[in-house]
Design a protein around this motif. Structure first.
Motif, PDB file in Angstrom:
ATOM      1  N   VAL A   1       0.840  -1.204   0.000  1.00  0.00           N
ATOM      2  CA  VAL A   1       0.000   0.000   0.000  1.00  0.00           C
ATOM      3  C   VAL A   1       0.874   1.253   0.000  1.00  0.00           C
ATOM      4  O   VAL A   1       0.611   2.212  -0.736  1.00  0.00           O
ATOM      5  CB  VAL A   1      -0.965  -0.006   1.200  1.00  0.00           C
ATOM      6  CG1 VAL A   1      -1.680   1.317   1.350  1.00  0.00           C
ATOM      7  CG2 VAL A   1      -1.970  -1.141   1.069  1.00  0.00           C
ATOM      8  N   GLY A   2       1.927   1.234   0.798  1.00  0.00           N
ATOM      9  CA  GLY A   2       2.821   2.391   0.861  1.00  0.00           C
ATOM     10  C   GLY A   2       3.500   2.697  -0.458  1.00  0.00           C
ATOM     11  O   GLY A   2       3.750   3.854  -0.789  1.00  0.00           O
ATOM     12  N   ARG A   3       3.789   1.660  -1.233  1.00  0.00           N
ATOM     13  CA  ARG A   3       4.422   1.861  -2.542  1.00  0.00           C
ATOM     14  C   ARG A   3       3.410   2.334  -3.574  1.00  0.00           C
ATOM     15  O   ARG A   3       3.705   3.174  -4.422  1.00  0.00           O
ATOM     16  CB  ARG A   3       5.062   0.548  -3.009  1.00  0.00           C
ATOM     17  CG  ARG A   3       5.800   0.654  -4.316  1.00  0.00           C
ATOM     18  CD  ARG A   3       6.414  -0.660  -4.732  1.00  0.00           C
ATOM     19  NE  ARG A   3       5.430  -1.694  -5.021  1.00  0.00           N
ATOM     20  CZ  ARG A   3       4.769  -1.797  -6.171  1.00  0.00           C
ATOM     21  NH1 ARG A   3       4.962  -0.903  -7.125  1.00  0.00           N
ATOM     22  NH2 ARG A   3       3.914  -2.772  -6.365  1.00  0.00           N
ATOM     23  N   LEU A   4       2.172   1.813  -3.511  1.00  0.00           N
ATOM     24  CA  LEU A   4       1.182   2.143  -4.529  1.00  0.00           C
ATOM     25  C   LEU A   4       0.449   3.456  -4.292  1.00  0.00           C
ATOM     26  O   LEU A   4      -0.020   4.080  -5.243  1.00  0.00           O
ATOM     27  CB  LEU A   4       0.167   1.013  -4.658  1.00  0.00           C
ATOM     28  CG  LEU A   4       0.700  -0.252  -5.300  1.00  0.00           C
ATOM     29  CD1 LEU A   4      -0.366  -1.311  -5.337  1.00  0.00           C
ATOM     30  CD2 LEU A   4       1.227   0.020  -6.683  1.00  0.00           C
ATOM     31  N   ARG A   5       0.316   3.878  -3.039  1.00  0.00           N
ATOM     32  CA  ARG A   5      -0.446   5.098  -2.751  1.00  0.00           C
ATOM     33  C   ARG A   5       0.096   6.303  -3.511  1.00  0.00           C
ATOM     34  O   ARG A   5      -0.657   7.005  -4.191  1.00  0.00           O
ATOM     35  CB  ARG A   5      -0.486   5.324  -1.235  1.00  0.00           C
ATOM     36  CG  ARG A   5      -1.212   6.561  -0.797  1.00  0.00           C
ATOM     37  CD  ARG A   5      -2.612   6.689  -1.319  1.00  0.00           C
ATOM     38  NE  ARG A   5      -3.527   5.700  -0.801  1.00  0.00           N
ATOM     39  CZ  ARG A   5      -4.726   5.459  -1.348  1.00  0.00           C
ATOM     40  NH1 ARG A   5      -5.122   6.124  -2.411  1.00  0.00           N
ATOM     41  NH2 ARG A   5      -5.512   4.560  -0.841  1.00  0.00           N
ATOM     42  N   PRO A   6       1.406   6.607  -3.457  1.00  0.00           N
ATOM     43  CA  PRO A   6       1.903   7.773  -4.216  1.00  0.00           C
ATOM     44  C   PRO A   6       1.739   7.608  -5.732  1.00  0.00           C
ATOM     45  O   PRO A   6       1.502   8.586  -6.439  1.00  0.00           O
ATOM     46  CB  PRO A   6       3.387   7.871  -3.852  1.00  0.00           C
ATOM     47  CG  PRO A   6       3.635   6.900  -2.783  1.00  0.00           C
ATOM     48  CD  PRO A   6       2.458   6.002  -2.655  1.00  0.00           C
ATOM     49  N   ILE A   7       1.856   6.382  -6.232  1.00  0.00           N
ATOM     50  CA  ILE A   7       1.685   6.150  -7.669  1.00  0.00           C
ATOM     51  C   ILE A   7       0.248   6.473  -8.063  1.00  0.00           C
ATOM     52  O   ILE A   7      -0.002   7.146  -9.067  1.00  0.00           O
ATOM     53  CB  ILE A   7       2.038   4.694  -8.030  1.00  0.00           C
ATOM     54  CG1 ILE A   7       3.519   4.432  -7.796  1.00  0.00           C
ATOM     55  CG2 ILE A   7       1.667   4.385  -9.473  1.00  0.00           C
ATOM     56  CD1 ILE A   7       3.921   2.979  -7.904  1.00  0.00           C
ATOM     57  N   LEU A   8      -0.690   6.008  -7.250  1.00  0.00           N
ATOM     58  CA  LEU A   8      -2.103   6.224  -7.564  1.00  0.00           C
ATOM     59  C   LEU A   8      -2.494   7.697  -7.473  1.00  0.00           C
ATOM     60  O   LEU A   8      -3.406   8.146  -8.149  1.00  0.00           O
ATOM     61  CB  LEU A   8      -2.970   5.391  -6.616  1.00  0.00           C
ATOM     62  CG  LEU A   8      -4.388   5.099  -7.058  1.00  0.00           C
ATOM     63  CD1 LEU A   8      -4.407   4.417  -8.410  1.00  0.00           C
ATOM     64  CD2 LEU A   8      -5.089   4.230  -6.035  1.00  0.00           C
ATOM     65  N   ARG A   9      -1.782   8.451  -6.669  1.00  0.00           N
ATOM     66  CA  ARG A   9      -2.073   9.888  -6.528  1.00  0.00           C
ATOM     67  C   ARG A   9      -1.399  10.746  -7.604  1.00  0.00           C
ATOM     68  O   ARG A   9      -1.676  11.941  -7.693  1.00  0.00           O
ATOM     69  CB  ARG A   9      -1.614  10.370  -5.151  1.00  0.00           C
ATOM     70  CG  ARG A   9      -2.482   9.876  -4.039  1.00  0.00           C
ATOM     71  CD  ARG A   9      -2.030  10.419  -2.714  1.00  0.00           C
ATOM     72  NE  ARG A   9      -2.901   9.955  -1.655  1.00  0.00           N
ATOM     73  CZ  ARG A   9      -2.544   9.826  -0.398  1.00  0.00           C
ATOM     74  NH1 ARG A   9      -1.320  10.146  -0.023  1.00  0.00           N
ATOM     75  NH2 ARG A   9      -3.395   9.399   0.505  1.00  0.00           N
ATOM     76  N   SER A  10      -0.541  10.138  -8.390  1.00  0.00           N
ATOM     77  CA  SER A  10       0.204  10.935  -9.371  1.00  0.00           C
ATOM     78  C   SER A  10      -0.723  11.461 -10.471  1.00  0.00           C
ATOM     79  O   SER A  10      -1.735  10.861 -10.806  1.00  0.00           O
ATOM     80  CB  SER A  10       1.337  10.108  -9.984  1.00  0.00           C
ATOM     81  OG  SER A  10       0.823   9.167 -10.893  1.00  0.00           O
TER      82      SER A  10
END
Length: 136
Positions: free
Chosen positions: A49-58
C-alpha cells in the motif's frame, strides 16, 4: 569530527545486510503506527500500500485511468489501509491474502502493455523486457 568518524568506521560494517545478519542473528524490525515493535515486512500489505499510494495519486495515473478504474483501485487501497489500522497485529497469511487480492485487481486493470504498467509493476516490466530481449 575526524576522530569520531574513524571511531565509527567499524560499526559501518553493520550497515551491510549480510554482515548485519551474521553478526547480530536478528531479523530487521520496525515500529507500527501505535509504536509497537514489529518484524519488518518489506513485501507485505503495508509495504504494498505504501508503494502504490503515491503512484495512484500521481497526475499521470489520474489522467490515464478511467474514473471507474481509478475508483476501484483507490477503494482497494483504502480497504487495505483500513484493515491495517484496525488489525495492526494481523497474521501474515491474512495480510498476504489481502495483498494478493489487491494485486490481482490492479493486474486486471493495468495489463502488460498498458502505458502505466511499468509504474505499477516495475519488476514485472523489467522481467518482460529481459524475456523479450532473450527471445529476440
Amino acid at each position: 569530527r575526524q576522530l569520531l568518524g574513524v571511531l565509527a568506521l567499524p560499526w559501518a560494517v553493520l550497515c551491510l545486510p549480510p554482515a548485519r545478519e551474521l553478526l547480530t542473528a536478528r531479523s530487521p524490525t520496525g515500529y507500527d503506527r501505535r509504536g509497537a515493535c514489529r518484524l519488518l515486512d518489506l513485501d507485505g500489505l503495508s509495504a504494498f500500500v505504501g508503494r502504490l499510494r503515491p503512484i495512484l495519486r500521481s497526475r499521470r495515473v489520474r489522467s490515464e485511468l478511467s474514473a471507474s478504474d481509478l475508483a476501484r483501485l483507490d477503494g482497494a487501497l483504502l480497504t487495505a489501509e483500513d484493515y491495517l489500522r484496525a488489525n495492526p497485529r494481523a497474521a501474515k497469511e491474512e495480510t498476504d491474502r489481502r495483498r494478493d487480492a489487491a494485486d490481482a485487481l490492479i493486474t486486471s486493470v493495468i495489463r502488460p502493455g498498458h502505458p502505466l504498467h511499468p509504474a505499477f509493476f516495475p519488476d514485472r516490466a523489467l522481467l518482460h523486457r529481459h524475456q523479450a530481449r532473450d527471445t529476440a
